[in-house]
Scaffold this active site. Structure first.
Site, PDB file in Angstrom:
ATOM      1  N   ASP A   1      81.734  29.980  18.579  1.00  0.00           N
ATOM      2  CA  ASP A   1      81.156  29.754  17.259  1.00  0.00           C
ATOM      3  C   ASP A   1      80.048  30.786  17.117  1.00  0.00           C
ATOM      4  OD1 ASP A   1      80.668  28.365  14.747  1.00  0.00           O
ATOM      5  OD2 ASP A   1      78.826  27.667  15.692  1.00  0.00           O
TER       6      ASP A   1
ATOM      7  N   ASP B   1      76.729  23.863  17.459  1.00  0.00           N
ATOM      8  CA  ASP B   1      77.405  25.151  17.641  1.00  0.00           C
ATOM      9  C   ASP B   1      78.344  25.106  18.841  1.00  0.00           C
ATOM     10  OD1 ASP B   1      75.456  26.999  15.779  1.00  0.00           O
ATOM     11  OD2 ASP B   1      74.361  25.451  16.876  1.00  0.00           O
TER      12      ASP B   1
ATOM     13  N   GLU C   1      85.586  31.615  15.367  1.00  0.00           N
ATOM     14  CA  GLU C   1      85.567  31.162  13.979  1.00  0.00           C
ATOM     15  C   GLU C   1      85.245  32.331  13.052  1.00  0.00           C
ATOM     16  OE1 GLU C   1      82.867  28.168  11.345  1.00  0.00           O
ATOM     17  OE2 GLU C   1      83.582  27.387  13.259  1.00  0.00           O
TER      18      GLU C   1
END
Length: 173
Positions: free
Chosen positions: A7, A140, A67
């Site tokens: 992330d 996260d 992501e």
């Protein structure tokens, strides 16, 4: 298959390493890399790169799932997150990993079955899929785990499709 989930962020970059065998996942390790707000951006990026490279060297994942960015109202934030994301992609490519990218919508769809699911729903599925006592923190880190699970589901489906193609099946109903 060993998957590195990422992330991206410049203040906090979540990461996870999962093993997938069949359709089952096992958490190898997960965490986050943090940088201090008062440090110049080039040094923050260097720290992110060094720490992520160490994770890759330690756990030797085969593939990486990261992501994709979604647009934020603050252009400066988007640029900094994009820079951090670039550093993460570079660390993965330099580590010999194939990199796969997923939108937040795709990740939510893969975990919850609904692309507009909220963060708590995604976190509950992360906990359930990995049979964890608690949701990984900070958020996260949980997002990085979700990215890895998303890739595992997607890669598993792609592998099954490839096996069917090799057996001569052209069309799947």
């Amino acid at each position: 298959m060993r998957i590195l989930g990422i992330d991206p962020g410049y203040a906090i970059m979540g990461w996870s390493v999962l093993d997938m065998k069949g359709n089952r996942f096992r958490a190898v390790d997960y965490g986050s890399i943090t940088t201090d707000a008062g440090v110049e951006m080039p040094l923050r990026l260097q720290h992110l790169y060094s720490e992520l490279t160490a994770v890759i060297e330690r756990y030797r994942p085969e593939e990486a799932s990261i992501e994709e960015l979604f647009f934020n109202n603050n252009a400066k934030t988007v640029i900094h997150v994009g820079e951090a994301r670039g550093v993460a992609v570079l660390a993965c490519v330099n580590g010999g990993l194939d990199v796969y990218e997923y939108t937040p919508l795709q990740i939510k769809q893969a975990l919850v079955g609904y692309g507009r699911a909220d963060k708590k729903q995604v976190q509950a599925m992360v906990k359930t899929i990995l049979n964890l006592e608690q949701v990984p923190r900070p958020d996260d880190t949980a997002d990085a785990v979700a990215a890895a699970i998303c890739h595992g589901h997607s890669a598993g489906a792609a592998q099954r499709l490839e096996k069917l193609k090799k057996r001569g099946m052209k069309k799947i109903i």
